[in-house]
Design a protein around this motif. Structure first.
Motif, PDB file in Angstrom:
ATOM      1  N   TYR A 209       0.928  -1.193  -0.028  1.00 31.88           N
ATOM      2  CA  TYR A 209       0.027   0.052   0.111  1.00 31.88           C
ATOM      3  C   TYR A 209       0.986   1.180   0.011  1.00 31.88           C
ATOM      4  O   TYR A 209       0.400   2.310  -0.320  1.00 31.88           O
ATOM      5  CB  TYR A 209      -1.057   0.039   1.273  1.00 31.88           C
ATOM      6  CG  TYR A 209      -2.325  -0.742   0.849  1.00 31.88           C
ATOM      7  CD1 TYR A 209      -3.308  -0.054  -0.012  1.00 31.88           C
ATOM      8  CD2 TYR A 209      -2.347  -1.894   1.001  1.00 31.88           C
ATOM      9  CE1 TYR A 209      -4.374  -0.682  -0.403  1.00 31.88           C
ATOM     10  CE2 TYR A 209      -3.429  -2.777   0.742  1.00 31.88           C
ATOM     11  CZ  TYR A 209      -4.569  -1.964   0.223  1.00 31.88           C
ATOM     12  OH  TYR A 209      -5.805  -2.801  -0.216  1.00 31.88           O
ATOM     13  N   VAL A 210       2.123   1.217   0.457  1.00 36.98           N
ATOM     14  CA  VAL A 210       3.038   2.318   0.111  1.00 36.98           C
ATOM     15  C   VAL A 210       3.166   2.673  -1.204  1.00 36.98           C
ATOM     16  O   VAL A 210       2.945   3.698  -1.736  1.00 36.98           O
ATOM     17  CB  VAL A 210       4.392   2.036   0.865  1.00 36.98           C
ATOM     18  CG1 VAL A 210       5.355   3.108   0.607  1.00 36.98           C
ATOM     19  CG2 VAL A 210       4.052   2.155   2.425  1.00 36.98           C
ATOM     20  N   TYR A 211       3.588   1.610  -2.003  1.00 38.02           N
ATOM     21  CA  TYR A 211       3.588   1.703  -3.505  1.00 38.02           C
ATOM     22  C   TYR A 211       2.257   2.017  -4.130  1.00 38.02           C
ATOM     23  O   TYR A 211       2.268   2.928  -4.946  1.00 38.02           O
ATOM     24  CB  TYR A 211       4.214   0.458  -4.230  1.00 38.02           C
ATOM     25  CG  TYR A 211       5.564   0.065  -3.964  1.00 38.02           C
ATOM     26  CD1 TYR A 211       6.483   1.052  -4.535  1.00 38.02           C
ATOM     27  CD2 TYR A 211       6.087  -0.684  -2.738  1.00 38.02           C
ATOM     28  CE1 TYR A 211       7.973   0.617  -4.144  1.00 38.02           C
ATOM     29  CE2 TYR A 211       7.586  -0.810  -2.688  1.00 38.02           C
ATOM     30  CZ  TYR A 211       8.143  -0.120  -3.312  1.00 38.02           C
ATOM     31  OH  TYR A 211       9.741  -0.308  -3.395  1.00 38.02           O
ATOM     32  N   ILE A 212       0.985   1.549  -3.714  1.00 38.22           N
ATOM     33  CA  ILE A 212      -0.035   1.893  -4.102  1.00 38.22           C
ATOM     34  C   ILE A 212      -0.584   3.363  -3.983  1.00 38.22           C
ATOM     35  O   ILE A 212      -1.122   3.815  -4.776  1.00 38.22           O
ATOM     36  CB  ILE A 212      -1.277   0.997  -3.405  1.00 38.22           C
ATOM     37  CG1 ILE A 212      -1.023  -0.507  -3.995  1.00 38.22           C
ATOM     38  CG2 ILE A 212      -2.691   1.410  -3.883  1.00 38.22           C
ATOM     39  CD1 ILE A 212      -2.126  -1.205  -3.448  1.00 38.22           C
TER      40      ILE A 212
ATOM     41  N   SER B  71     -11.408   3.098  -4.422  1.00 32.84           N
ATOM     42  CA  SER B  71     -12.485   2.482  -4.044  1.00 32.84           C
ATOM     43  C   SER B  71     -12.077   0.807  -4.220  1.00 32.84           C
ATOM     44  O   SER B  71     -12.998   0.039  -3.453  1.00 32.84           O
ATOM     45  CB  SER B  71     -13.759   2.998  -4.874  1.00 32.84           C
ATOM     46  OG  SER B  71     -13.464   2.516  -6.306  1.00 32.84           O
ATOM     47  N   THR B  72     -11.294   0.483  -5.076  1.00 28.04           N
ATOM     48  CA  THR B  72     -11.102  -0.962  -5.227  1.00 28.04           C
ATOM     49  C   THR B  72     -10.262  -1.374  -4.200  1.00 28.04           C
ATOM     50  O   THR B  72     -10.081  -2.861  -3.997  1.00 28.04           O
ATOM     51  CB  THR B  72     -10.357  -1.024  -6.453  1.00 28.04           C
ATOM     52  OG1 THR B  72      -9.063  -0.538  -6.669  1.00 28.04           O
ATOM     53  CG2 THR B  72     -10.842  -0.483  -8.079  1.00 28.04           C
ATOM     54  N   CYS B  73      -9.948  -0.653  -3.497  1.00 25.21           N
ATOM     55  CA  CYS B  73      -8.854  -1.066  -2.056  1.00 25.21           C
ATOM     56  C   CYS B  73      -9.678  -1.285  -0.794  1.00 25.21           C
ATOM     57  O   CYS B  73      -9.164  -1.669   0.130  1.00 25.21           O
ATOM     58  CB  CYS B  73      -7.630  -0.454  -2.067  1.00 25.21           C
ATOM     59  SG  CYS B  73      -6.509  -0.486  -3.657  1.00 25.21           S
ATOM     60  N   ALA B  74     -10.795  -0.407  -0.847  1.00 22.01           N
ATOM     61  CA  ALA B  74     -11.425  -0.094   0.303  1.00 22.01           C
ATOM     62  C   ALA B  74     -11.822  -1.235   1.267  1.00 22.01           C
ATOM     63  O   ALA B  74     -11.677  -1.443   2.313  1.00 22.01           O
ATOM     64  CB  ALA B  74     -12.909   0.748  -0.043  1.00 22.01           C
ATOM     65  N   SER B  75     -12.621  -2.114   0.494  1.00 23.34           N
ATOM     66  CA  SER B  75     -12.968  -3.561   1.235  1.00 23.34           C
ATOM     67  C   SER B  75     -11.890  -4.409   1.755  1.00 23.34           C
ATOM     68  O   SER B  75     -11.959  -4.734   2.771  1.00 23.34           O
ATOM     69  CB  SER B  75     -13.891  -4.431   0.342  1.00 23.34           C
ATOM     70  OG  SER B  75     -13.390  -4.710  -0.863  1.00 23.34           O
ATOM     71  N   HIS B  76     -10.867  -4.320   0.927  1.00 22.36           N
ATOM     72  CA  HIS B  76      -9.825  -5.080   1.326  1.00 22.36           C
ATOM     73  C   HIS B  76      -9.064  -4.249   2.746  1.00 22.36           C
ATOM     74  O   HIS B  76      -8.689  -5.014   3.723  1.00 22.36           O
ATOM     75  CB  HIS B  76      -8.296  -5.011   0.215  1.00 22.36           C
ATOM     76  CG  HIS B  76      -7.280  -6.037   0.777  1.00 22.36           C
ATOM     77  ND1 HIS B  76      -6.140  -5.198   0.775  1.00 22.36           N
ATOM     78  CD2 HIS B  76      -7.109  -7.028   1.066  1.00 22.36           C
ATOM     79  CE1 HIS B  76      -4.977  -5.993   1.072  1.00 22.36           C
ATOM     80  NE2 HIS B  76      -5.641  -7.286   1.426  1.00 22.36           N
TER      81      HIS B  76
ATOM     82  N   SER C 131     -21.941  -6.254  -2.707  1.00 22.01           N
ATOM     83  CA  SER C 131     -22.105  -4.966  -3.172  1.00 22.01           C
ATOM     84  C   SER C 131     -21.311  -4.785  -4.262  1.00 22.01           C
ATOM     85  O   SER C 131     -21.518  -4.362  -5.331  1.00 22.01           O
ATOM     86  CB  SER C 131     -22.688  -3.763  -2.336  1.00 22.01           C
ATOM     87  OG  SER C 131     -23.622  -4.222  -1.565  1.00 22.01           O
ATOM     88  N   ASN C 132     -19.940  -4.755  -3.886  1.00 23.56           N
ATOM     89  CA  ASN C 132     -18.645  -4.334  -4.822  1.00 23.56           C
ATOM     90  C   ASN C 132     -18.730  -5.333  -5.988  1.00 23.56           C
ATOM     91  O   ASN C 132     -18.392  -5.001  -7.076  1.00 23.56           O
ATOM     92  CB  ASN C 132     -17.562  -4.262  -3.863  1.00 23.56           C
ATOM     93  CG  ASN C 132     -17.492  -3.150  -3.187  1.00 23.56           C
ATOM     94  OD1 ASN C 132     -18.218  -2.204  -3.249  1.00 23.56           O
ATOM     95  ND2 ASN C 132     -16.620  -3.160  -2.027  1.00 23.56           N
ATOM     96  N   SER C 133     -18.986  -6.571  -5.755  1.00 25.15           N
ATOM     97  CA  SER C 133     -19.043  -7.744  -6.666  1.00 25.15           C
ATOM     98  C   SER C 133     -20.065  -7.291  -7.828  1.00 25.15           C
ATOM     99  O   SER C 133     -19.734  -7.511  -9.078  1.00 25.15           O
ATOM    100  CB  SER C 133     -19.032  -9.179  -6.015  1.00 25.15           C
ATOM    101  OG  SER C 133     -18.157  -9.243  -5.078  1.00 25.15           O
TER     102      SER C 133
END
Length: 330
Positions: free
Chosen positions: A251-254, A272-277, A324-326
Motif C-alpha cells: 500500500y505504500v507503493y499503491i 475504492s477498489t482497495c476499500a473493502s480489502h 455489493s462491490n462484486s
C-alpha cells in the motif's frame, strides 16, 4: 487387614488384602505407579463461554443463527456472482471468491457447535474433537492472513502495473499464491496444535470459552512448558506480522502511484477498489492482535470470547459490502 501407606508427595494410598497378599511389602515405586495409573485423564472439555448468560442463551441462539445464515447467504451470492459472470473472472475476484470460501469454512468450524451448545444442557467436546477444531480454525485463520497479503499484492500489480497486470497475475500466479497461503497456514496450525495437545491434561476440564482457542486450552494443562509457550507466541506473532508487513509495503507503493493520477475521479476509483480489502485487514488484524499477541499473564477469557464474537459479526457486514462491490463490478 488394611494397610495404609503414605508418601511425601501426595495423599495417603490404601491397598486391601484383596489387592495384595499377606506379608507382601509395598515400595514407594509401587505406590507412585498405582497413582499414575489411577490419575484422571481429561477425555472431554466443558464449554463455559456463555455460562453467566444462561437466561439469554435462547435469545443469543436466535441472533447468532440469523447472523450465521446472513454470512452463508452473502458468501453464496458472492461466489455465484463471480462464477456465473465471465466479466468477473479476473485475479481480484478470484481472490475474493477464495476469501469467501475461507471465511465460510472458518465460521462453519466454530458457529454450528456454538449454536448447538446454546440450547444444550451439556456443552462438551471430546479431547480429539477439540484438537481437530483448534487445528481447523488455526489453519483457516493463518491462511486468511496470507490470503490478505496476496490480495494486497494483487492490488499493487493492478494499480502500479496496469498494462502488464493480466500477464503478471495469470492463473498460475494466482493459484501459486493461494497454495502458498494454505501451506503456511497448514504448517503453523500443525505445529501449534501439536505443542498444545502434547501437554498433559489431568486437572480441570472446564474451558472458559465457546470454542477450543489456544489460550483457554493452555490454561487447563497440568503444567506449562515455557519453551512451548514461547514457540506458540512467536508463531502467532510471525503469522500476523509477516503478512501485515507485506500489505503495508504494497500500500505504500499503491498510495504513491494513486497520488500521481491526474484526475480526482481516477484517484477515487482506484482507492475504492482497495476499500473493502483495507476494512477486512483492519478487522482481522485488530482482533487477532488483541487475542494472540499478548502476554499469557494478561489473559482473560471473557474478553477473548467477546472479541471473537465481535470479529465474526463484523465480518458479516463486510461480506455484505464486498457482495455489493462484486455486483457493482458487472
Amino acid at each position: 487387614m488394611d494397610r495404609i501407606l503414605k508418601k511425601d508427595c501426595g495423599p495417603p494410598c490404601q491397598r486391601k488384602d484383596s489387592d495384595i497378599g499377606i506379608g507382601e511389602e509395598l515400595s514407594l515405586d509401587d505406590v507412585c505407579s498405582m497413582e499414575r495409573v489411577n490419575e484422571t485423564v481429561v477425555r472431554e472439555f466443558v464449554f463455559l463461554g456463555f455460562s453467566s448468560l444462561a437466561r439469554l442463551q435462547p435469545l443469543l441462539f436466535v441472533i447468532f443463527l440469523l447472523l450465521y445464515l446472513f454470512t452463508l447467504g452473502t458468501n453464496a451470492i458472492i461466489l455465484s456472482t463471480i462464477v456465473l459472470h465471465r466479466a468477473l473472472h479476473n485475479p481480484m475476484f478470484f481472490f475474493l471468491a477464495i476469501l469467501s470460501c475461507s471465511e465460510t469454512c472458518y465460521t462453519f468450524v466454530i458457529v454450528p457447535k456454538m449454536l448447538v451448545d446454546l440450547l444444550a444442557q451439556k456443552k462438551t467436546i471430546s479431547f480429539m474433537g477439540c484438537a481437530v477444531q483448534m487445528f481447523s480454525f488455526l489453519f483457516l485463520g493463518c491462511s486468511h492472513s496470507f490470503l490478505l497479503a496476496a490480495m494486497g499484492y494483487d492490488r499493487y500489480m493492478a494499480i502500479c502495473n496496469p498494462l502488464r497486470y493480466t500477464v503478471l497475475m495469470g492463473r498460475g500466479m494466482c493459484m501459486g499464491l493461494v497454495a502458498a497461503a494454505c501451506a503456511c497456514g497448514f504448517t503453523v496450525a500443525q505445529i501449534i496444535t501439536s505443542l498444545v495437545f502434547h501437554l498433559p491434561f489431568h486437572s480441570s476440564n472446564q474451558l472458559h470459552h465457546f470454542f477450543c482457542d489456544i489460550s483457554p486450552v493452555l490454561k487447563l494443562a497440568s503444567y506449562h512448558n515455557h519453551f512451548n509457550q514461547i514457540v506458540i507466541f512467536m508463531l502467532c506473532t510471525l503469522v500476523l506480522a509477516i503478512p501485515l508487513l507485506l500489505i503495508l509495503v504494497s500500500y505504500v507503493y499503491i498510495v504513491s502511484a494513486i497520488l500521481q493520477f491526474p484526475s480526482t475521479s481516477g484517484r477515487c476509483k482506484a482507492f475504492s477498489t482497495c476499500a473493502s480489502h483495507l476494512m477486512i485487514v483492519t478487522v482481522h488484524y485488530g482482533c487477532a492482535s488483541f487475542i494472540y499477541i499478548r502476554p499469557q499473564s494478561n489473559y482473560f477469557s471473557g474478553q477473548d470470547a467477546l472479541i471473537s464474537i465481535m470479529e465474526v459479526n463484523i465480518q458479516c457486514y463486510l461480506l455484505y459490502f464486498r457482495g455489493s462491490n462484486s455486483q457493482g463490478g458487472l
